[in-house]
Design a protein around this motif. Structure first.
Motif, PDB file in Angstrom:
ATOM      1  N   MET A   1       0.787  -1.230   0.000  1.00 14.85           N
ATOM      2  CA  MET A   1       0.000   0.000   0.000  1.00 14.85           C
ATOM      3  C   MET A   1       0.820   1.281   0.000  1.00 14.85           C
ATOM      4  SD  MET A   1      -3.111  -0.930   2.573  1.00 14.85           S
ATOM      5  CE  MET A   1      -4.282  -2.218   2.137  1.00 14.85           C
ATOM      6  N   GLY A   2       2.125   1.200   0.225  1.00 17.24           N
ATOM      7  CA  GLY A   2       2.881   2.428   0.312  1.00 17.24           C
ATOM      8  C   GLY A   2       2.555   3.194   1.582  1.00 17.24           C
ATOM      9  N   THR A   3       2.941   4.464   1.614  1.00 13.84           N
ATOM     10  CA  THR A   3       2.820   5.260   2.838  1.00 13.84           C
ATOM     11  C   THR A   3       1.427   5.833   3.038  1.00 13.84           C
ATOM     12  OG1 THR A   3       5.155   5.879   2.640  1.00 13.84           O
ATOM     13  CG2 THR A   3       3.801   7.218   4.098  1.00 13.84           C
ATOM     14  N   PHE A   4       0.893   6.510   2.044  1.00 11.63           N
ATOM     15  CA  PHE A   4      -0.354   7.237   2.237  1.00 11.63           C
ATOM     16  C   PHE A   4      -1.552   6.314   2.428  1.00 11.63           C
ATOM     17  CE2 PHE A   4       2.198  10.695   0.478  1.00 11.63           C
ATOM     18  CZ  PHE A   4       1.851  11.723   1.333  1.00 11.63           C
ATOM     19  N   LEU A   5      -1.665   5.270   1.625  1.00  7.17           N
ATOM     20  CA  LEU A   5      -2.813   4.373   1.774  1.00  7.17           C
ATOM     21  C   LEU A   5      -2.746   3.608   3.096  1.00  7.17           C
ATOM     22  CD1 LEU A   5      -5.389   3.591   0.367  1.00  7.17           C
ATOM     23  CD2 LEU A   5      -4.160   1.747  -0.796  1.00  7.17           C
ATOM     24  N   THR A   6      -1.525   3.297   3.567  1.00 12.46           N
ATOM     25  CA  THR A   6      -1.370   2.665   4.878  1.00 12.46           C
ATOM     26  C   THR A   6      -1.946   3.555   5.980  1.00 12.46           C
ATOM     27  OG1 THR A   6       0.557   1.332   4.264  1.00 12.46           O
ATOM     28  CG2 THR A   6       0.311   1.890   6.592  1.00 12.46           C
ATOM     29  N   PHE A   7      -1.609   4.854   5.950  1.00 15.10           N
ATOM     30  CA  PHE A   7      -2.134   5.771   6.959  1.00 15.10           C
ATOM     31  C   PHE A   7      -3.630   6.030   6.759  1.00 15.10           C
ATOM     32  CE2 PHE A   7       2.356   7.301   7.699  1.00 15.10           C
ATOM     33  CZ  PHE A   7       2.406   6.863   9.015  1.00 15.10           C
ATOM     34  N   HIS A   8      -4.101   5.959   5.527  1.00 16.26           N
ATOM     35  CA  HIS A   8      -5.540   6.103   5.267  1.00 16.26           C
ATOM     36  C   HIS A   8      -6.318   5.035   6.038  1.00 16.26           C
ATOM     37  CE1 HIS A   8      -9.247   6.907   3.061  1.00 16.26           C
ATOM     38  NE2 HIS A   8      -9.304   5.643   2.708  1.00 16.26           N
ATOM     39  N   LEU A   9      -5.819   3.817   6.035  1.00 21.17           N
ATOM     40  CA  LEU A   9      -6.487   2.739   6.767  1.00 21.17           C
ATOM     41  C   LEU A   9      -6.409   2.940   8.278  1.00 21.17           C
ATOM     42  CD1 LEU A   9      -5.513  -0.495   4.779  1.00 21.17           C
ATOM     43  CD2 LEU A   9      -7.419   1.072   4.446  1.00 21.17           C
ATOM     44  N   ALA A  10      -5.359   3.633   8.732  1.00 27.45           N
ATOM     45  CA  ALA A  10      -5.214   3.879  10.170  1.00 27.45           C
ATOM     46  C   ALA A  10      -6.321   4.779  10.701  1.00 27.45           C
ATOM     47  CB  ALA A  10      -3.856   4.506  10.467  1.00 27.45           C
ATOM     48  N   GLY A  11      -7.024   5.485   9.828  1.00 28.79           N
ATOM     49  CA  GLY A  11      -8.113   6.360  10.246  1.00 28.79           C
ATOM     50  C   GLY A  11      -9.457   5.679  10.345  1.00 28.79           C
ATOM     51  N   GLY A  12      -9.464   4.357  10.141  1.00 30.41           N
ATOM     52  CA  GLY A  12     -10.728   3.634  10.216  1.00 30.41           C
ATOM     53  C   GLY A  12     -11.668   4.015   9.088  1.00 30.41           C
ATOM     54  N   GLU A  13     -12.981   3.943   9.360  1.00 28.13           N
ATOM     55  CA  GLU A  13     -13.977   4.193   8.318  1.00 28.13           C
ATOM     56  C   GLU A  13     -13.882   5.616   7.757  1.00 28.13           C
ATOM     57  OE1 GLU A  13     -15.964   2.081   6.856  1.00 28.13           O
ATOM     58  OE2 GLU A  13     -15.135   0.454   8.074  1.00 28.13           O
ATOM     59  N   GLN A  14     -13.398   6.563   8.547  1.00 25.50           N
ATOM     60  CA  GLN A  14     -13.292   7.941   8.084  1.00 25.50           C
ATOM     61  C   GLN A  14     -11.981   8.210   7.332  1.00 25.50           C
ATOM     62  OE1 GLN A  14     -14.589  10.916  11.094  1.00 25.50           O
ATOM     63  NE2 GLN A  14     -15.040   9.126  12.356  1.00 25.50           N
ATOM     64  N   GLY A  15     -11.091   7.216   7.309  1.00 25.15           N
ATOM     65  CA  GLY A  15      -9.916   7.301   6.480  1.00 25.15           C
ATOM     66  C   GLY A  15      -8.906   8.367   6.891  1.00 25.15           C
ATOM     67  N   MET A  16      -8.230   8.929   5.896  1.00 28.04           N
ATOM     68  CA  MET A  16      -7.107   9.832   6.122  1.00 28.04           C
ATOM     69  C   MET A  16      -7.493  11.064   6.933  1.00 28.04           C
ATOM     70  SD  MET A  16      -3.912  10.593   5.771  1.00 28.04           S
ATOM     71  CE  MET A  16      -3.137   9.606   4.475  1.00 28.04           C
ATOM     72  N   ARG A  17      -8.692  11.610   6.710  1.00 29.82           N
ATOM     73  CA  ARG A  17      -9.083  12.820   7.437  1.00 29.82           C
ATOM     74  C   ARG A  17      -9.082  12.575   8.947  1.00 29.82           C
ATOM     75  NH1 ARG A  17     -10.722  17.454   5.877  1.00 29.82           N
ATOM     76  NH2 ARG A  17     -11.016  16.710   3.732  1.00 29.82           N
ATOM     77  N   HIS A  18      -9.657  11.453   9.359  1.00 28.90           N
ATOM     78  CA  HIS A  18      -9.687  11.139  10.793  1.00 28.90           C
ATOM     79  C   HIS A  18      -8.279  10.843  11.313  1.00 28.90           C
ATOM     80  CE1 HIS A  18     -11.115   9.811  14.646  1.00 28.90           C
ATOM     81  NE2 HIS A  18     -10.569   8.627  14.487  1.00 28.90           N
ATOM     82  N   MET A  19      -7.469  10.159  10.501  1.00 27.94           N
ATOM     83  CA  MET A  19      -6.115   9.847  10.921  1.00 27.94           C
ATOM     84  C   MET A  19      -5.330  11.137  11.193  1.00 27.94           C
ATOM     85  SD  MET A  19      -2.671   9.427  10.547  1.00 27.94           S
ATOM     86  CE  MET A  19      -2.417   9.974   8.854  1.00 27.94           C
ATOM     87  N   LEU A  20      -5.472  12.121  10.310  1.00 29.77           N
ATOM     88  CA  LEU A  20      -4.757  13.382  10.488  1.00 29.77           C
ATOM     89  C   LEU A  20      -5.275  14.154  11.687  1.00 29.77           C
ATOM     90  CD1 LEU A  20      -4.383  14.533   6.767  1.00 29.77           C
ATOM     91  CD2 LEU A  20      -2.583  13.695   8.277  1.00 29.77           C
ATOM     92  N   GLU A  21      -6.581  14.105  11.899  1.00 31.73           N
ATOM     93  CA  GLU A  21      -7.147  14.785  13.066  1.00 31.73           C
ATOM     94  C   GLU A  21      -6.650  14.155  14.364  1.00 31.73           C
ATOM     95  OE1 GLU A  21     -11.303  14.466  12.378  1.00 31.73           O
ATOM     96  OE2 GLU A  21     -11.381  16.144  10.941  1.00 31.73           O
ATOM     97  N   GLN A  22      -6.552  12.826  14.364  1.00 29.34           N
ATOM     98  CA  GLN A  22      -6.187  12.116  15.590  1.00 29.34           C
ATOM     99  C   GLN A  22      -4.684  12.123  15.840  1.00 29.34           C
ATOM    100  OE1 GLN A  22      -7.836   8.202  15.842  1.00 29.34           O
ATOM    101  NE2 GLN A  22      -6.936   7.748  17.827  1.00 29.34           N
ATOM    102  N   PHE A  23      -3.909  11.854  14.780  1.00 29.18           N
ATOM    103  CA  PHE A  23      -2.471  11.686  14.952  1.00 29.18           C
ATOM    104  C   PHE A  23      -1.652  12.861  14.418  1.00 29.18           C
ATOM    105  CE2 PHE A  23      -4.208   7.341  14.616  1.00 29.18           C
ATOM    106  CZ  PHE A  23      -3.832   6.864  15.867  1.00 29.18           C
ATOM    107  N   GLY A  24      -2.287  13.775  13.702  1.00 31.35           N
ATOM    108  CA  GLY A  24      -1.571  14.896  13.134  1.00 31.35           C
ATOM    109  C   GLY A  24      -0.797  15.718  14.146  1.00 31.35           C
ATOM    110  N   PRO A  25      -1.402  16.033  15.323  1.00 33.10           N
ATOM    111  CA  PRO A  25      -0.648  16.823  16.306  1.00 33.10           C
ATOM    112  C   PRO A  25       0.675  16.191  16.723  1.00 33.10           C
ATOM    113  CG  PRO A  25      -2.973  16.802  16.853  1.00 33.10           C
ATOM    114  CD  PRO A  25      -2.799  15.822  15.722  1.00 33.10           C
TER     115      PRO A  25
END
Length: 318
Positions: free
Chosen positions: A227-251
């Motif tokens: 999956m490479g880097t971005f799609l891997t992190f997209h899955l880390a955000g669960g059903e909401q995907g990359m947006r939720h991942m950035l909100e949760q882990f971005g800080p």
């Protein structure tokens, strides 16, 4: 129609190009003034050939289609594609590429395997068809890994890149056209960041070389293969995907976890890295480790193709 690849410089990367082209049924003409260059290349091809057979050879594939010649001018005569692989020194590359440009037929594409230099800098001394001199950066082992980063310079026209894409695709490679030139291109910039951090972890006594490699092999590396880097992190955000991942882990990106400035290569750090790698190699010769890696990559490439067929469409736009 038979194709000819001309290879200038036959180190590990140059030999990788040679093995790949032979496996795809191309004629290969090579030039390297180093003593025993031809003997080393033929031994390299022999060692790589079993893996290439497993991956699948073209009907006309034959190691006997390799010819060594005594001059650069002889090597590039009649070439469809020319690959330069001399040591990573800008002035040397400029000199060699200018000589290639002066000697090659106008329609030939000239690719430099440089891992860091920008194509505009490489084209600077070329006077004949400078635009056809581009970066064509592969990955070791070249005869198995399909990605090649194509980067055009200031003199490069879209037609040069289009013809290069076609030629590298005929070598069963997946060209990725880098949208604008930058030192280190794409993949090496990513690998360099991980490499610097790995050196810090060893230097600071956090981990050994074996432990750092295990963290990649059994963790992030497995996911990156698919999956490479971005799609891997997209899955880390669960059903909401990359947006939720950035909100949760971005800080956390603001936290001073990483040390992207390279550590000083002290004698102590060099000894740690060398001793760690020698322990991991366990006395096995490089040729044996090469074969082990190649067997793994052949099977892994089958899996990547099975689960990521859209990899066919990696081509970008310059």
């Amino acid at each position: 129609m038979s194709r000819q690849l001309s290879v200038i410089g036959t180190g590990v990367i140059g030999n990788g190009w040679i093995a790949r082209a032979l496996a795809q049924g191309w004629d290969v003409v090579a030039f390297d003034p180093a003593p025993e260059a031809e003997a080393r290349t033929r031994a390299f091809v022999d060692n790589a050939w079993p893996s290439l057979e497993r991956l699948g050879l073209a009907e006309s594939a034959d190691p006997a289609r390799l010819t060594f010649v005594d001059s650069l001018e002889e090597a590039v005569a009649g070439a469809d594609l020319i690959q330069e692989n001399v040591p990573e020194r800008l002035e040397l590359k400029r000199e060699i590429l200018a000589a290639i440009d002066a000697a090659a037929a106008p329609g030939a594409i000239v690719g430099s395997s440089t891992s860091g230099f920008k194509p505009s800098d490489l084209q600077r001394d070329c006077r004949w068809v400078p635009g056809r001199v581009i970066v064509a950066h592969p990955f070791n082992p070249v005869y198995l890994l399909p990605l090649v980063e194509l980067v055009g310079g200031e003199a490069t026209e879209p037609d040069h890149i289009a013809r290069a894409q076609t030629l590298y695709q005929e070598l069963a490679m997946r060209p990725l056209v880098v949208r604008r030139e930058i030192e280190g291109h794409i993949a090496d910039r990513l690998m360099e960041a991980l490499w610097r951090e790995a050196l810090h972890l060893v230097n600071d006594g956090v981990a050994t070389t074996e432990e750092v490699d295990a963290a990649v092999v059994y963790g992030c590396g497995l996911r990156w293969s698919l999956m490479g880097t971005f799609l891997t992190f997209h899955l880390a955000g669960g059903e909401q995907g990359m947006r939720h991942m950035l909100e949760q882990f971005g800080p956390a990106l603001k936290l001073p976890w990483t040390k992207l400035e390279a550590p000083e290569l002290t004698d102590e750090l060099i000894d740690k890295v060398v001793e760690g790698c020698e322990f991991q190699a366990a006395g096995r010769p490089v040729a044996e480790l090469d074969r082990r890696r190649d067997d793994f990559l052949v099977e892994l490439l089958d899996l990547v193709q099975k689960y990521w067929p859209e990899a066919e469409g990696l081509e970008g736009r310059i």
